[in-house]
Design an enzyme around this catalytic site. Structure first.
Site, PDB file in Angstrom:
ATOM      1  CE  LYS A 110      -4.336  -1.551   1.256  1.00 27.42           C
ATOM      2  NZ  LYS A 110      -5.482  -1.613   2.189  1.00 27.42           N
ATOM      3  CE  LYS A 189      -6.084  -9.719  -4.342  1.00 27.43           C
ATOM      4  NZ  LYS A 189      -6.722  -8.736  -3.357  1.00 27.43           N
ATOM      5  CE  LYS A 192     -14.463  -5.440  -1.097  1.00 27.38           C
ATOM      6  NZ  LYS A 192     -13.472  -5.645  -0.105  1.00 27.38           N
TER       7      LYS A 192
HETATM    8  P1  ADP Z   1     -10.317  -6.083  -2.169  1.00 25.49           P
HETATM    9  O1  ADP Z   1      -8.832  -6.425  -2.735  1.00 25.49           O
HETATM   10  O2  ADP Z   1     -11.213  -5.928  -3.259  1.00 25.49           O
HETATM   11  O3  ADP Z   1     -10.431  -4.735  -1.109  1.00 25.49           O
HETATM   12  P2  ADP Z   1     -10.299  -7.701   0.340  1.00 25.49           P
HETATM   13  O4  ADP Z   1      -8.792  -7.235   0.213  1.00 25.49           O
HETATM   14  O5  ADP Z   1     -11.386  -7.082   1.043  1.00 25.49           O
HETATM   15  O6  ADP Z   1     -10.836  -7.465  -1.214  1.00 25.49           O
HETATM   16  O7  ADP Z   1     -10.347  -9.163   0.422  1.00 25.49           O
HETATM   17  C1  ADP Z   1     -11.479  -9.905   1.015  1.00 25.49           C
HETATM   18  C2  ADP Z   1     -11.144 -11.187   0.787  1.00 25.49           C
HETATM   19  O8  ADP Z   1     -11.311 -11.807  -0.570  1.00 25.49           O
HETATM   20  C3  ADP Z   1      -9.535 -11.799   1.214  1.00 25.49           C
HETATM   21  O9  ADP Z   1      -9.761 -13.073   1.752  1.00 25.49           O
HETATM   22  C4  ADP Z   1      -8.849 -11.729  -0.100  1.00 25.49           C
HETATM   23  O10 ADP Z   1      -7.864 -12.762  -0.069  1.00 25.49           O
HETATM   24  C5  ADP Z   1      -9.979 -12.317  -1.027  1.00 25.49           C
HETATM   25  N1  ADP Z   1      -9.909 -11.693  -2.223  1.00 25.49           N
HETATM   26  C6  ADP Z   1     -10.052 -10.647  -2.672  1.00 25.49           C
HETATM   27  N2  ADP Z   1      -9.575 -10.389  -3.740  1.00 25.49           N
HETATM   28  C7  ADP Z   1      -9.405 -11.564  -4.476  1.00 25.49           C
HETATM   29  C8  ADP Z   1      -8.980 -11.956  -5.816  1.00 25.49           C
HETATM   30  N3  ADP Z   1      -9.043 -11.241  -6.681  1.00 25.49           N
HETATM   31  N4  ADP Z   1      -8.991 -13.418  -5.912  1.00 25.49           N
HETATM   32  C9  ADP Z   1      -9.149 -14.209  -4.883  1.00 25.49           C
HETATM   33  N5  ADP Z   1      -9.370 -13.648  -3.633  1.00 25.49           N
HETATM   34  C10 ADP Z   1      -9.399 -12.455  -3.448  1.00 25.49           C
END
Ligand code: ADP
Ligand code: TRP
Length: 324
Positions: A110, A189, A192
């Site tokens: 980040k 990847k 959000k």
């Molecule tokens: P984001 O990156 O959208 O903010 P989060 O970090 O809140 O998502 O992730 C919430 C959960 O979903 C975590 O357990 C994370 O490992 C999983 N996750 C998020 N994005 C992916 C992805 N593109 N592929 C697989 N798992 C994901």
């Protein structure tokens, strides 16, 4: 066995969240004692607007319930309704070497993206350790990107136990390697925060538009293609049957199949997959009080466990326990 997982309310949930985390959690609740929560304290590290965090928390709750979380069986609550975790975070902060947090890749990533970090973001893994350990959880299903946070959690449990006695069991992570990372429509990847996500419950027409815009290379229709290098194929694999996946793989390698064909099929498959849950999602949307009641009931159940642990910890460090 107690299974615990948290998900941040930092926007609408997408299919990466579903395949990377939610699906595993939903499957695990059948055989284990499930403790699932909405990590709103964690989401605050991104400085969301109050109205947004409120709405996203409700959205996550409705998404999870619509997709099959059973609140009778699984304890389901909003993190901030169990403030004892913030107290445990402090106890943990005082046994956690700063250098351990400086090595944390989620933090470093980040910062590398240009985010100017607040202290909450830096100590994020300590709060996560408190979430997990306050319920003495045994198994934590998470996406691959959370593996290091689980290692830090085990480290913190050991630091604490070494100083104050064996209070915390060491939790294990449970990672579904086969869908380790779901790509977004731009090939990075899905996240959000990258604006490349397909939300689980966005309108079918908007899902279609996004799928049709997935980035592919410019190989002509008639040429053979490598399925393993294609974002559309990576997503198709999440929804199609093993036989159908094999067929598409052959079509790619043979040539004569355009990316547009695959995208159209992906639209159909994704609609079919989530359609049964849309009805339940709409029902919950028209009944937010019911959702709120479920979260408050869950918080009461979670809090009873959290209070016991906090008492134990307070006494172990030489403080007065709080019985009431
Ligand atoms: P984001 O990156 O959208 O903010 P989060 O970090 O809140 O998502 O992730 C919430 C959960 O979903 C975590 O357990 C994370 O490992 C999983 N996750 C998020 N994005 C992916 C992805 N593109 N592929 C697989 N798992 C994901
Ligand atoms: N850090 C996790 C994520 O971004 C969310 C989370 C917070 C969590 N506390 C947790 C996950 C405890 C598992 C256990 O996905």
């Amino acid at each position: 066995m107690r299974v615990l997982s948290g998900i941040q309310p930092s926007g609408k949930l997408h299919i990466g969240n579903y395949f990377g985390a939610m699906r595993q959690n939903l499957a695990l609740q059948a055989e284990h004692e499930g403790f699932y929560f909405i990590a709103d304290y964690h989401a605050l590290t991104n400085s969301p607007r109050p109205a947004d965090i409120r709405q996203w928390t409700l959205d996550v709750a409705m998404d999870y319930l619509a997709l099959g979380l059973d609140p009778q069986k699984t304890v389901f609550w909003r993190q901030s309704d169990v403030p004892e975790v913030t107290e445990l975070t402090w106890f943990f902060s005082c046994v956690t070497p700063k250098a351990l947090l400086e090595r944390c890749t989620t933090y470093k990533d980040k910062v590398a993206q240009g985010l100017s970090p607040n202290h909450g973001l830096f100590t994020y893994p300590v709060l996560q350790a408190a979430d997990i350990l306050i319920f003495k959880s045994n198994l934590v299903p998470v996406g691959a990107d959370q593996k290091q946070h689980l290692e830090i959690t085990r480290d913190i449990a050991q630091f604490f136990n070494n100083v104050y006695g064996q209070i915390f069991p060491l939790p294990k992570d449970h990672i579904l390697e086969s869908v380790a990372v779901v790509p977004g429509i731009d090939g990075r990847k899905m996240s959000k925060s990258y604006g490349n996500a397909i939300e689980i419950f966005e309108s079918e027409s908007s899902v279609k538009k996004k799928i049709m815009s997935i980035v592919t290379d410019s190989t002509p229709v008639e040429s053979p293609k490598d399925p393993d290098k294609c974002n559309v194929f990576a997503m198709l694999k999440l929804f199609a049957s093993p036989e159908e996946i094999k067929e598409w793989e052959q079509k790619y390698r043979r040539g004569g199949t355009g990316y547009g064909h695959v995208k159209k099929r992906l639209v159909e498959l994704m609609h079919e997959f989530f359609r049964p849950y849309r009805h339940k999602r709409q029902e919950l949307e028209s009944n937010p009080d019911k959702v709120e009641k479920i979260l408050l009931d869950g918080a009461a159940r979670a809090r009873a466990v959290a209070r016991q642990t906090i008492n134990e910890v307070r006494e172990a460090v030489g403080f007065r326990g709080m019985k009431s």
